[in-house]
Design an enzyme around this catalytic site. Structure first.
Site, short mmCIF file in Angstrom:
data_model
loop_
_atom_site.label_atom_id
_atom_site.label_comp_id
_atom_site.label_asym_id
_atom_site.label_seq_id
_atom_site.Cartn_x
_atom_site.Cartn_y
_atom_site.Cartn_z
N GLN A 216 -10.54 0.08 6.79
CA GLN A 216 -10.99 1.47 6.79
C GLN A 216 -11.46 1.90 5.40
OE1 GLN A 216 -7.18 2.84 8.83
NE2 GLN A 216 -8.60 4.41 9.53
N GLU A 217 -10.71 1.52 4.39
CA GLU A 217 -11.08 1.88 3.02
C GLU A 217 -12.44 1.30 2.66
OE1 GLU A 217 -9.15 1.57 -1.50
OE2 GLU A 217 -8.02 0.89 0.25
#
Length: 607
Positions: A216-217
């Site tokens: 996600q990052e």
């Protein structure tokens, strides 16, 4: 019929006949003339606007650049139409709060919110950081909201009080929280969900706080850089780089701007993220499952029914492949190899200062010491960059000769003929701090500069350092390990990710448009992607004449072509009508002539 004759110096004459124009035809001709004049008057401003729209593409790109540079100005908090959002990045070493703002959405369902980082009256970014990381609250989770209080108080002081209740707050935790057991993570999150709303009136719920994965990052970072570069905007110029992207089944594809990939090498880890335009097929279900863990498919549009904004991004993180950690792995490798060789050959190479291990990855004549298991390995720089590169090859941990995936991790294919990448962190430091080559990357020039640097003696390098010939960001640590890190960066890029040596579209950077781009911008863009629906509904409820004005202004080139078609159709119809009138008059004239010839003339009396 009137006969007109033109004569010149030569004894030749030309004659032609002009048919008489009837009053009816004159009225039609006057009407056509008036219609054309009105059309021309209407066409002049429309044509001018259309030409400026189509002929000023480069100027608009420059204006967009100026607009982004203008984002560095102080935010006008007195503007009631602005909206705000808050993101707290809870990292391993500390937490930072970022405040963003955006104006009302423009009503186009294909556009994202124009989110920008808020700046105070001194034009400084509204950011505050505290240490240590929130993971230290694992033993006292009921104090997590107290830990967060300074950050949220700081944000509350900058967001207008009347906007607090509609300002979304997102608390996103990264590496520090990931290493905690799930039970300890949930205890911290529960305290935040329970107590933050008691102290602050932001729009905050259980879904607004989470521990995000490295995947996600990486996706948020990819969204951030492409948003700032305008790669989610519509195609406006034929010269813009575009890419055909398959969506859903393989037969459906859309054409849109080419996005950029990112490669970020920190001290401990390495991350890469890039769009995969074409669907990928796999030879086995096992490989497909492994690849799915690294492919993220998401829709950035406010309406999930539209597929124009579906993106498929490959993202993965390589732990231990950062610049500093790679050096530790390298030192472990040469230490173990030297100890084993000494034991087999009854040697003491590297065990005494007078018989050091000759390290090709350190500048010539530089001495260093590596301590492992109460033993010391003495190093002396050899300054051979090519030998250093070859010695780093095993650290890539490529799986096998056929696939050669770095660290045995699947890598989605890259179309190197139609792609673009940005290199951040160590990619920028390696090219700029010492070599002063940041920006457009050229592998041949970089390799030559790195070789020259490594071959210089340590005394010459320190003299150049004290003379101010390197970047102000360069320090003794950078000088000491620049040779190693430049070789490691080169190997990762070309042997690990298999970038061609003549790849022309890699740029190393630290700032974009003079500002640092954080993954938190991509996070709030993704989290708020449905908010434009509210403004679009409000736009659709406005009076029809307001909406028509917007449509006619934005899509004036369509109006231009419609006007041309209407005029051409009117002219054709008018010509056909004149032909019918002319034929009818001709038939009537012939009928009158026939009747005159058919009826005998009565002689006058007395003749």
């Amino acid at each position: 019929m009137a006969r007109i004759s033109f004569s010149c110096l030569y004894p030749v004459s030309w004659h032609f006949s002009v048919p008489p124009i009837s009053p009816f035809a004159r009225r039609h001709l006057a009407f056509l003339t008036l219609f054309i004049l009105v059309f021309i008057l209407m066409l002049i401003p429309v044509t001018d606007l259309w030409l400026r729209r189509s002929g000023a593409q480069k100027d608009r790109q420059f204006e967009k650049y100026l607009a982004r540079v203008g984002d560095l100005e102080a935010t006008d908090t007195q503007n009631p139409s602005l909206n705000y959002g808050i993101v707290v990045d809870c990292g391993s070493s500390g937490s930072r709060v970022f405040v963003y703002f955006w104006p009302q959405h423009n009503g186009n369902p294909h556009d994202l919110l124009d989110i920008k980082q808020m700046r105070d009256q001194s034009s400084k970014p509204v950011v505050k950081k505290i240490k240590p990381g929130i993971s230290v609250m694992a033993s006292t989770p009921d104090k997590a909201s107290d830990y967060m209080f300074p950050l949220l108080s700081f944000a509350a002081a900058h967001v207008p009080a009347e906007k607090h209740k509609e300002t979304p707050l997102y608390i996103l935790c990264t590496a520090g929280m990931r290493v905690l057991p799930e039970r300890e993570q949930m205890a911290i999150i529960e305290d935040l969900v329970r107590n933050v709303p008691l102290k602050f009136g932001f729009l905050f719920s259980e879904s607004h706080v989470e521990v995000i994965s490295g995947k996600q990052e990486g996706v948020y970072a990819w969204i951030s850089i492409n948003f700032v570069l305008g790669r989610f905007d519509h195609i406006e110029d034929d010269d813009e780089a575009v890419v055909a992207v398959t969506v859903g089944n393989l037969e459906e594809f859309i054409l849109r701007k080419r996005t950029v990939g990112i490669i970020d090498m920190g001290g401990g880890s390495l991350q890469i993220a890039y769009e995969v335009p074409s669907s990928v097929t796999f030879s086995s279900p096992e490989k497909e499952e492994a690849a799915k863990a690294m492919l993220a498919e998401f829709n950035l549009g406010c309406d999930l029914q539209h597929t124009e904004h579906v993106y498929r991004v490959y993202v993965t993180t390589f732990l231990g492949f950062g610049g500093n950690y790679a050096r530790q792995r390298y030192e472990d490798m040469i230490f173990n190899e030297t100890v084993t060789r000494n034991r087999l050959l009854a040697q003491e190479t590297g065990m005494r200062p007078d018989s050091p291990y000759l390290d090709p990855c350190l500048p010539a004549e530089l001495t260093d010491t590596v301590e492992r298991s109460s033993q010391a390995l003495h190093l002396r720089g050899k300054g051979e960059w090519d030998a250093c590169r070859q010695q780093l090859e095993p650290l890539l941990l490529r799986s096998n000769a056929s696939q050669a995936y770095m660290n045995g991790v699947y890598q989605s294919p890259i179309d190197f003929t139609n792609s673009e990448f940005y290199g951040f962190s160590e990619f920028f430091y390696c090219t700029e701090d010492v070599l002063r080559m940041g920006g457009e990357y050229n592998s041949y020039k970089f390799a030559k500069a790195a070789q020259d640097y490594c071959s210089m003696t340590w005394s010459a390098l320190t003299q150049r350092f004290h003379s101010g010939l390197f970047s102000s960001h360069a320090d003794q640590h950078r000088l000491k390990y620049q040779c190693f890190k430049s070789a490691w960066m080169y190997q990762v890029l070309h042997d690990g990710f298999r970038f061609p040596y003549d790849y022309p579209n890699l740029r190393t950077a630290q700032l974009v448009y003079d500002r640092e781009v954080q993954w938190t911008l991509g996070a709030i863009l993704f989290k708020t992607r449905f908010l434009p629906l509210r403004d679009i509904r409000q736009e659709s409820n406005r009076p029809a004449h307001v909406n028509w004005f917007r449509v006619s202004f934005v899509y004036n080139h369509y109006l231009f072509f419609v006007c041309i078609l209407v005029v051409l159709l009117a002219i054709v119809l008018y010509i056909l009508r004149l032909r019918r009138i002319h034929r009818r008059q001709a038939r009537l004239a012939m009928l009158d002539l026939w009747m005159e010839e058919a009826v005998p003339t009565t002689p006058a009396p007395g003749i």
